[in-house]
Design a protein around this motif. Structure first.
Motif, PDB file in Angstrom:
ATOM      1  N   SER A  40       0.824  -1.202   0.000  1.00  9.46           N
ATOM      2  CA  SER A  40       0.000   0.000   0.000  1.00  9.46           C
ATOM      3  C   SER A  40       0.857   1.250   0.000  1.00  9.46           C
ATOM      4  CB  SER A  40      -0.925   0.010   1.223  1.00  9.46           C
ATOM      5  OG  SER A  40      -0.163  -0.047   2.422  1.00  9.46           O
ATOM      6  N   TYR A  41       0.257   2.346  -0.478  1.00 11.80           N
ATOM      7  CA  TYR A  41       0.871   3.666  -0.500  1.00 11.80           C
ATOM      8  C   TYR A  41      -0.100   4.660   0.128  1.00 11.80           C
ATOM      9  CZ  TYR A  41       4.839   2.379  -3.438  1.00 11.80           C
ATOM     10  OH  TYR A  41       6.014   1.826  -3.910  1.00 11.80           O
ATOM     11  N   LYS A  43       1.918  -0.489  -9.690  1.00 12.50           N
ATOM     12  CA  LYS A  43       3.348  -0.785  -9.544  1.00 12.50           C
ATOM     13  C   LYS A  43       3.601  -2.237  -9.937  1.00 12.50           C
ATOM     14  CE  LYS A  43       7.029  -0.987  -6.011  1.00 12.50           C
ATOM     15  NZ  LYS A  43       7.340  -0.768  -4.572  1.00 12.50           N
ATOM     16  N   PHE A  44       4.718  -2.464 -10.665  1.00 11.61           N
ATOM     17  CA  PHE A  44       5.084  -3.789 -11.131  1.00 11.61           C
ATOM     18  C   PHE A  44       6.579  -4.007 -10.925  1.00 11.61           C
ATOM     19  CE2 PHE A  44       1.560  -2.206 -13.616  1.00 11.61           C
ATOM     20  CZ  PHE A  44       0.668  -3.262 -13.652  1.00 11.61           C
ATOM     21  N   THR A  45       6.982  -5.268 -10.897  1.00 13.84           N
ATOM     22  CA  THR A  45       8.403  -5.577 -10.946  1.00 13.84           C
ATOM     23  C   THR A  45       8.894  -5.391 -12.374  1.00 13.84           C
ATOM     24  OG1 THR A  45       8.103  -7.912 -11.500  1.00 13.84           O
ATOM     25  CG2 THR A  45       8.045  -7.312  -9.152  1.00 13.84           C
ATOM     26  N   SER A  46      10.177  -5.490 -12.582  1.00  9.01           N
ATOM     27  CA  SER A  46      10.740  -5.284 -13.916  1.00  9.01           C
ATOM     28  C   SER A  46      10.307  -6.349 -14.912  1.00  9.01           C
ATOM     29  CB  SER A  46      12.273  -5.261 -13.835  1.00  9.01           C
ATOM     30  OG  SER A  46      12.764  -6.486 -13.329  1.00  9.01           O
ATOM     31  N   ALA A  88       1.513  -3.441  -6.586  1.00  7.69           N
ATOM     32  CA  ALA A  88       0.692  -2.532  -5.787  1.00  7.69           C
ATOM     33  C   ALA A  88      -0.190  -1.696  -6.693  1.00  7.69           C
ATOM     34  CB  ALA A  88       1.566  -1.616  -4.923  1.00  7.69           C
ATOM     35  N   SER A  89      -1.233  -1.118  -6.080  1.00  6.03           N
ATOM     36  CA  SER A  89      -2.119  -0.191  -6.774  1.00  6.03           C
ATOM     37  C   SER A  89      -2.629   0.812  -5.761  1.00  6.03           C
ATOM     38  CB  SER A  89      -3.295  -0.948  -7.409  1.00  6.03           C
ATOM     39  OG  SER A  89      -4.221  -0.043  -7.976  1.00  6.03           O
ATOM     40  N   PHE A  90      -2.689   2.094  -6.142  1.00  8.40           N
ATOM     41  CA  PHE A  90      -3.239   3.100  -5.235  1.00  8.40           C
ATOM     42  C   PHE A  90      -3.852   4.230  -6.045  1.00  8.40           C
ATOM     43  CE2 PHE A  90       1.308   3.718  -5.781  1.00  8.40           C
ATOM     44  CZ  PHE A  90       1.461   5.066  -6.074  1.00  8.40           C
ATOM     45  N   GLY A  91      -4.804   4.912  -5.412  1.00 11.04           N
ATOM     46  CA  GLY A  91      -5.575   5.958  -6.072  1.00 11.04           C
ATOM     47  C   GLY A  91      -6.965   5.462  -6.411  1.00 11.04           C
ATOM     48  N   ALA A  92      -7.901   6.381  -6.510  1.00 11.80           N
ATOM     49  CA  ALA A  92      -9.282   6.058  -6.864  1.00 11.80           C
ATOM     50  C   ALA A  92      -9.894   7.280  -7.515  1.00 11.80           C
ATOM     51  CB  ALA A  92     -10.075   5.656  -5.620  1.00 11.80           C
ATOM     52  N   ASN A  93     -10.922   7.069  -8.320  1.00  9.65           N
ATOM     53  CA  ASN A  93     -11.563   8.172  -9.026  1.00  9.65           C
ATOM     54  C   ASN A  93     -12.253   9.109  -8.042  1.00  9.65           C
ATOM     55  OD1 ASN A  93     -14.346   9.130 -10.537  1.00  9.65           O
ATOM     56  ND2 ASN A  93     -12.555   9.179 -11.851  1.00  9.65           N
ATOM     57  N   GLY A  94     -11.887  10.384  -8.071  1.00 11.94           N
ATOM     58  CA  GLY A  94     -12.529  11.346  -7.187  1.00 11.94           C
ATOM     59  C   GLY A  94     -11.714  12.614  -7.033  1.00 11.94           C
ATOM     60  N   PRO A  95     -12.252  13.590  -6.296  1.00  9.84           N
ATOM     61  CA  PRO A  95     -11.570  14.870  -6.118  1.00  9.84           C
ATOM     62  C   PRO A  95     -10.862  15.025  -4.786  1.00  9.84           C
ATOM     63  CG  PRO A  95     -13.869  15.123  -5.552  1.00  9.84           C
ATOM     64  CD  PRO A  95     -13.665  13.657  -5.890  1.00  9.84           C
ATOM     65  N   GLN A 108       3.588   7.989  -0.515  1.00  7.51           N
ATOM     66  CA  GLN A 108       4.766   7.293   0.004  1.00  7.51           C
ATOM     67  C   GLN A 108       4.395   5.857   0.345  1.00  7.51           C
ATOM     68  OE1 GLN A 108       5.993   9.335   3.553  1.00  7.51           O
ATOM     69  NE2 GLN A 108       4.259   8.627   4.768  1.00  7.51           N
ATOM     70  N   PRO A 109       5.368   4.934   0.268  1.00  4.99           N
ATOM     71  CA  PRO A 109       5.061   3.533   0.576  1.00  4.99           C
ATOM     72  C   PRO A 109       4.837   3.334   2.066  1.00  4.99           C
ATOM     73  CG  PRO A 109       7.402   3.810   0.123  1.00  4.99           C
ATOM     74  CD  PRO A 109       6.762   5.128  -0.180  1.00  4.99           C
ATOM     75  N   ASP A 110       3.887   2.464   2.409  1.00  8.11           N
ATOM     76  CA  ASP A 110       3.631   2.126   3.804  1.00  8.11           C
ATOM     77  C   ASP A 110       4.589   1.034   4.255  1.00  8.11           C
ATOM     78  OD1 ASP A 110       1.541   3.930   3.897  1.00  8.11           O
ATOM     79  OD2 ASP A 110       0.075   2.425   3.267  1.00  8.11           O
ATOM     80  N   GLN A 111       4.623   0.802   5.593  1.00  6.52           N
ATOM     81  CA  GLN A 111       5.413  -0.304   6.112  1.00  6.52           C
ATOM     82  C   GLN A 111       4.788  -1.616   5.665  1.00  6.52           C
ATOM     83  OE1 GLN A 111       5.493   0.263  10.316  1.00  6.52           O
ATOM     84  NE2 GLN A 111       7.014   1.895  10.245  1.00  6.52           N
ATOM     85  N   THR A 112       5.636  -2.607   5.533  1.00  4.61           N
ATOM     86  CA  THR A 112       5.142  -3.925   5.116  1.00  4.61           C
ATOM     87  C   THR A 112       4.438  -4.604   6.273  1.00  4.61           C
ATOM     88  OG1 THR A 112       7.264  -4.929   5.697  1.00  4.61           O
ATOM     89  CG2 THR A 112       6.973  -4.183   3.422  1.00  4.61           C
TER      90      THR A 112
END
Length: 954
Positions: free
Chosen positions: A104-105, A608-611, A617-624, A657-661
Motif C-alpha cells: 500500500s501507499y 506498480k510492477f516488478t521489472s 501494488a495499486s493506489f488511487g481512486a476516481n474522485g476529487p 509514500q510507501p507504507d510499512q510492510t
C-alpha cells in the motif's frame, strides 16, 4: 476504443455488488435512488463514446492539419476519458471490495489548488443577481467567485472535494429572486444550494439515470417562481425541481428530433417561463414551455448567421432577446425571442471583444451581457448591442496548473511539471513550493504548444516533448533554451538514459525514436498493430538503470519492454480495471530498484510492477479528494521511493509514500446472500521503533447482497455504420503498408473493408471480408497514389457501410539533381544567397528541381522562382533538403490568404514564404529563411542544399 468486458467479469460484478455508491460523503437534501451498476454505466457509455467519436471524425475531416481542431479533439478525448472513468470506478469498486490488499501507499500532500482571489481558470458558468453582482463558476479552480458589477472581487468559496460546500469542476450557476445560489457541481453529479454569501444550504442528486440523478449536469436556471431547471447533459435531458430540490418533471432523450438532445449544455428561462436550451452537439437552440412542451428551434451547423458550431451558453434579457455563445465559432449571436437573427460579435483571439471558446452567459438588470471567455480565463462585459465595456479575471498564477501531463525529478529533488494548457514548465520543491517557470505559447525556441512530456538527464538538463509543435526541446537546469529537433508527430512522452540518450514516444507515428543528447537521430522502432513490439498511440516512456526501455502502449492498454537498442523483451497488461489491467495507460517511470510505476489514466490510479511485469501494488481512486485522482496522466518516483502523480483533470500534483510492510490474512465466511470476511493485519515495525507486544488489529466488514440480478441479452438488428479512426482523412503516409482502424461497432459480428485507387469508383486495390477485428494492415500500396477506403459492419441482419476516407502514399524522394543544374548566387544584403531556376510546368504536372552552390547563414534568405504555364494549379509543394533533413510543405490554392502565405516549419529550421497567387501565368516566388546557422541533426551547414518543386494542374 470502447471497453471490452468479459461475460465472466460481468457475472462476478453482478454477484459481488449490484449497487455501488459513487460518493458516500455526499449529503443529499432528499433521498436519492441507488447508484447504477457498472454494467448499466458501461452500456450507456458505449453510446456516449460513439457520439464523441462522430464529433472527432467530423473535426478530423474538416481540417486535420490545423492546430485549433487538434485542441478541440483533445477536449473531446478528455470527455471520452471522463465518461469511462465513472464506469471504471464503479466496476473497480465492485470487483475489489473484498479483494485482499497488496503493498500500500499513503497520500502525503498535494499542491496546485490555492489560486489568488479574483483569478479565474476556465470559467464556464456565470450568473448575475438583482444587485448586478456577478457570480462565476471558476471551473478548474473548483470554486465560486463573486464580483461587483465593475469586476471587483467580493468573495469566494469552495475547493476541490466531494463533501458539502466543495466542488469538482462546477460548470453551471444560477440565482433565484431571494439571492440563493444554485451550482451545477458537474463531476460530483449534484446540485448545491448556497446563500449569497456562500453558506451551504442543501444538495441533491448523485450519479445515475433515474429521476433526480445526474450524469455531468452542466447548466442550471431558475424561473420567477423559484423552480430549478437542470441540464442533465450526459443523460440528454432537462430535469425540473422545486426550490428545495424536490423532483417535479423531466423531458428529453438522445437524438436530433424535436425535444431530443445531443450533449445539451446551457439553459435559460425568460420572464414568461419559456425555457431555452443550448442543444450543443445538435448545433441549435430549442425552446420549451415551463413544463417541457416543445415550442420552437433554430440553428444548424456552420459559421453563417443563425448557424452554430457547438453552442454552449444561452441567456435571455428582460425584453426577451436571446444571446447564444457560439463556442467553436468564437462569437456571440443575438436573436429575438422567436429565434430571428439580430446581430453577432466576436472572433478568435485575446483582444477585447474576441474570444477563445466562450461558454456561459448572463445578463444584468440593464441588459448588459457578461460572457465567460473560458480559454482566455476571463469575464468580458458588453452592452446589449455588443459594444465591449470591461473585462476581469485572468489566471495562471505561479504554482497553478491547467492539465498537468508530464512529471520529472531533477537531481536536486525539484519536481518539474509539464503544465500543458498553460504552455510552460514549472519547477517545485519536493514539498510543493513554487520555484521557477519558463515557456509561453508559440512556435519559437523556448516556446510551447501544449507540452505533454518532460524528462531530466544526469546533469539536470531538461527535455520537453513539445507535443503540438511536433518536436523536442532541450533546456539547461535553469530553463535556458539549448537546442530543438523535430521529425515527430504529436510526441507525448520523453525519457533519458544514463548515457544521455533521449527516447521519445512519437505517439501518432506509433514508434519510439532515439536521439543523442544533442538531438542527432540514432534509431527508431515502430509498428501500428497489437503484436509483440508494435504500438498503437504510445504515450509514456521510461528507461531503467540498465538501459531497458519501457513504453506505455496506450491504445493497446499494455506496457512493453525493450532493450536499449529496441529489441522486444516482454509485455504485460490488457484492457480492464483489475490488478495488472489498464484503461489507457499513459505515464510511466522506474524507481531505483527497477520497479515500474504506471499512470493507469482512465482507472484513475497508479499501478506498480516488478521489472518482469509482476503486479506489486495499486493506489488511487476516481474522485476529487486527497489521494484520489481524476484521469492521471504522469508519474515520477524520487530516490526515496515517493511517487509524484500528475492528477491531470484535477489540476493537481499529488505525492504518495510507501507504507510499512505487513502480514495480511483473510478468513471469509459466506451464505447465499451475505459475505462476511474477517481480516487480521499484523504490522511489522522497522528501524528504531519497537512494538511490544506486536499489536493485532481485526477488521470485520460485512457486505450484504440480497438482490437477484437479471441479465437481459441484447437483441441486435443490422449494426450501425462504423466510425473510421485512422489513418486521419486526407493524411499522407510515408509507408506503403498502412494500418486501417475503425470503431468497434455495436452488434457487429464481422467487418469488411475495400480500398480503391484514385477515387471512390476507381480500381479496387484490396478488399477483405469476414474480418473479426476492427483493424487491418494493407498490402503494399503504390507510392505517389491516393487511395479511398471504407469499412462495413455486418451481422446476420446485413451490413452498414461507413463513409469514404482517403489517404496518400508519399512518393520516394527525388534523386539529387545533377551539377549541371547549379545556379549562380544572387547577393541578398551583406550575406550572399542564390536564386533557383525559373521553370514552366507542362500539362498534367511535373517535377522540377534546382540546387544552390553558395552558402547562406542564419537569418538570411535563399530564393527560388516558379512561373505558371497558363494553367491554374491544384497543389504546389516545395521540398528543401539540408544534409540529412528534408522540409516538405504542400499548399492548396484555397488556403492562400491574399497574395502572401507564410507556413511555419515545425522542425525549427525557419519558414517558407510563398508570394503570389495560384492562378494561371503567375510567378510564384518563395524564400527559405534559416533560423539556425547549423541546423541540428542535419549533418551539415546551409550550403550545397537542394530544393524540389512539384505541382499538379486540375
Amino acid at each position: 476504443m470502447k471497453p471490452r468486458i468479459s461475460a465472466t467479469l460481468w457475472f462476478s460484478l453482478f454477484f459481488a455488488l449490484i449497487f455501488v455508491s459513487v460518493s458516500s460523503s455526499i449529503l443529499f437534501a432528499n433521498s436519492a435512488p441507488a447508484s447504477p451498476s457498472a454494467s448499466e454505466c458501461f452500456a450507456r457509455a458505449q453510446n456516449k463514446i460513439a457520439r464523441i467519436k462522430e464529433k472527432l471524425a467530423r473535426i478530423e475531416q474538416s481540417a486535420p492539419s490545423v492546430l485549433l481542431p487538434r485542441i478541440v479533439a483533445r477536449q473531446l478525448e478528455q470527455r471520452k476519458a471522463g465518461t469511462l472513468a465513472k464506469c471504471s470506478a464503479l466496476a473497480r469498486a465492485a470487483e475489489s471490495s473484498l479483494a485482499p490488499a497488496a503493498q500500500s501507499y499513503s497520500f502525503v500532500r498535494q499542491w496546485g489548488d490555492t489560486p489568488p482571489d479574483g483569478e479565474i481558470s476556465y470559467p464556464v458558468g456565470i450568473a448575475v443577481d438583482s444587485s448586478n453582482n456577478v457570480y462565476v463558476a471558476d471551473t478548474r479552480n473548483n470554486r465560486i467567485q463573486k464580483f461587483d458589477s465593475a469586476g471587483n472581487f467580493v468573495l469566494q468559496w469552495g475547493q476541490i472535494g466531494n463533501v458539502t460546500g466543495q466542488f469538482w469542476q462546477p460548470e453551471g450557476i444560477a440565482i433565484d429572486s431571494s439571492g440563493n445560489v444554485f451550482v451545477a457541481d458537474t463531476r460530483n453529479d449534484r446540485i448545491q444550494k448556497f446563500s449569497s454569501s456562500g453558506a451551504f444550504i442543501s444538495a441533491w442528486g448523485g450519479y445515475g439515470f433515474s429521476n433526480g440523478q445526474f450524469d455531468s449536469p452542466s447548466g442550471v436556471a431558475v424561473d420567477a417562481n423559484g423552480n430549478v431547471f437542470v441540464v442533465d447533459s450526459g443523460n440528454s435531458r432537462i430535469q425540473k425541481f422545486s426550490n428545495t430540490g424536490t423532483f417535479l418533471t423531466k423531458w428529453g432523450d438522445f437524438g436530433s428530433g424535436d425535444s431530443e438532445f445531443f450533449e445539451p449544455k446551457g439553459v435559460a428561462v425568460d420572464s414568461n417561463g419559456n425555457v431555452f436550451v443550448a442543444d450543443s452537439w445538435n448545433n441549435r437552440v430549442q425552446k420549451f414551455s415551463n413544463t417541457g412542451v416543445y415550442a420552437a428551434q433554430w440553428g444548424s451547423y456552420g459559421a453563417g448567421n443563425s448557424e452554430f458550431d457547438q453552442p454552449e451558453g444561452v441567456a435571455v434579457e428582460s425584453n426577451g432577446n436571446v444571446f447564444v455563445s457560439d463556442m467553436y465559432n468564437d462569437r456571440i449571436q443575438k436573436f429575438t425571442n422567436a429565434g430571428e437573427y439580430s446581430t453577432q460579435w466576436g472572433d478568435y483571439g485575446s483582444a477585447n471583444g474576441n474570444f477563445v471558446f466562450p461558454e456561459g452567459l448572463a445578463t444584468d438588470t440593464s441588459g448588459n451581457l457578461f460572457v465567460a471567455d473560458s480559454w482566455n480565463n476571463r469575464i468580458q462585459k458588453f452592452s446589449n448591442a455588443g459594444a465591449f465595456s470591461a473585462k476581469f479575471g485572468y489566471g495562471a498564477a505561479d504554482g497553478q496548473m491547467q492539465y498537468p501531463y508530464g512529471v520529472a525529478i531533477q537531481t536536486n529533488g525539484h519536481i518539474l511539471v509539464a503544465d500543458s494548457n498553460n504552455q510552460r514548465i514549472q519547477a517545485f520543491s519536493n514539498v510543493g513550493a513554487f520555484v521557477a517557470k519558463w515557456g509561453s505559447y508559440g512556435f519559437g525556441n523556448g516556446q510551447f504548444s501544449y507540452p505533454d512530456g518532460v524528462a531530466v538527464d544526469m546533469n539536470s538538463n531538461v527535455f520537453v516533448a513539445d507535443t503540438f509543435n511536433n518536436r523536442a526541446q532541450k533546456f539547461n537546469s535553469a530553463g535556458t533554451f539549448q537546442t530543438t529537433w523535430g521529425g515527430l508527430n504529436l510526441p507525448e512522452g520523453i525519457a533519458v538514459d544514463t548515457n544521455g540518450n533521449v527516447f521519445v514516444a512519437d505517439t501518432q507515428n506509433n514508434q519510439v525514436q532515439e536521439f543523442d543528447n544533442t538531438g542527432t537521430f540514432v534509431r527508431s522502432w515502430d509498428g501500428s498493430a497489437s503484436g509483440n513490439g508494435s504500438f498503437y498511440q504510445p504515450e509514456g516512456i521510461a528507461v531503467d538503470a540498465n538501459g531497458n526501455v519501457y513504453v506505455a502502449d496506450t491504445g493497446n492498454h499494455r506496457v512493453l519492454k525493450f532493450s536499449n537498442t529496441g529489441s522486444f523483451l516482454t509485455e504485460w497488461g490488457s484492457e480492464g480495471f483489475n490488478d495488472g489491467e489498464f484503461e489507457y495507460p499513459r505515464g510511466i517511470d522506474v524507481d531505483m530498484n527497477g520497479d515500474i510505476f504506471v499512470a493507469d489514466s482512465i482507472n484513475s490510479r497508479i499501478q506498480k510492477f516488478t521489472s518482469t511485469g509482476a503486479f506489486a501494488a495499486s493506489f488511487g481512486a476516481n474522485g476529487p479528494g486527497s489521494g484520489q485522482l481524476y484521469i492521471s496522466e504522469g508519474v515520477a518516483v524520487d530516490a526515496n521511493g515517493h511517487v509524484f502523480v500528475a492528477d491531470t483533470f484535477n489540476n493537481l500534483i499529488q505525492e504518495f509514500q510507501p507504507d510499512q510492510t505487513g502480514t495480511l490474512t483473510s478468513t471469509p465466511t459466506s451464505t447465499s446472500s451475505t459475505h462476511t470476511p474477517t481480516r487480521t493485519f499484523t504490522p511489522q515495525a522497522t528501524g528504531s521503533v519497537t512494538a511490544t507486544p506486536s499489536p493485532t488489529i481485526t477488521v470485520t466488514p460485512t457486505a450484504t447482497n440480497s438482490a437477484t440480478p437479471t441479465i437481459t441479452p441484447t437483441v441486435c438488428a443490422k449494426p450501425p455504420k462504423p466510425l473510421l479512426l485512422a489513418p486521419p482523412n486526407k493524411s499522407i503516409s510515408k509507408k506503403q503498408q498502412v494500418k486501417l482502424d475503425w470503431d468497434d461497432t455495436i452488434c457487429a459480428t464481422k467487418y469488411q473493408i475495400v480500398i480503391r485507387q484514385d477515387s471512390k469508383k476507381g480500381p479496387k486495390i484490396d478488399s477483405k471480408k469476414n474480418l473479426l477485428a476492427s483493424k487491418y494492415k494493407t498490402k503494399s500500396l503504390t507510392p505517389g497514389k491516393t487511395f479511398f477506403w471504407r469499412s462495413s459492419a455486418c451481422n446476420g441482419e446485413g451490413c452498414s457501410n461507413s463513409i469514404w476516407w482517403r489517404f496518400s502514399i508519399k512518393a520516394p524522394p527525388t534523386p539529387t539533381p545533377s551539377p549541371t543544374r547549379t545556379r549562380t548566387r544572387t547577393p541578398v544584403g551583406p550575406t550572399p544567397t542564390s536564386t533557383g531556376p525559373t521553370v514552366t510546368p507542362p500539362p498534367g504536372g511535373a517535377v522540377k528541381d534546382g540546387r544552390w552552390t553558395g552558402t547562406t547563414s542564419q537569418g538570411k534568405a535563399l530564393s527560388f522562382n516558379v512561373t505558371g504555364g497558363g494553367k491554374a494549379w491544384n497543389t504546389f509543394k516545395v521540398q528543401i533538403v539540408i544534409g540529412a533533413c528534408q522540409i516538405d510543405n504542400t499548399i492548396s490554392p484555397g488556403s492562400i490568404q491574399g497574395n502572401t502565405m507564410e507556413v511555419y516549419v515545425p522542425i525549427g529550421f525557419g519558414h517558407v514564404t510563398y508570394n503570389g497567387t495560384f492562378t494561371s501565368s503567375t510567378t510564384l516566388s518563395g524564400t527559405y529563411t534559416a533560423s539556425n546557422a547549423s541546423p541540428p541533426g542535419c549533418g551539415g551547414s546551409l550550403s550545397n542544399g537542394s530544393w524540389t518543386a512539384h505541382w499538379t494542374s486540375p
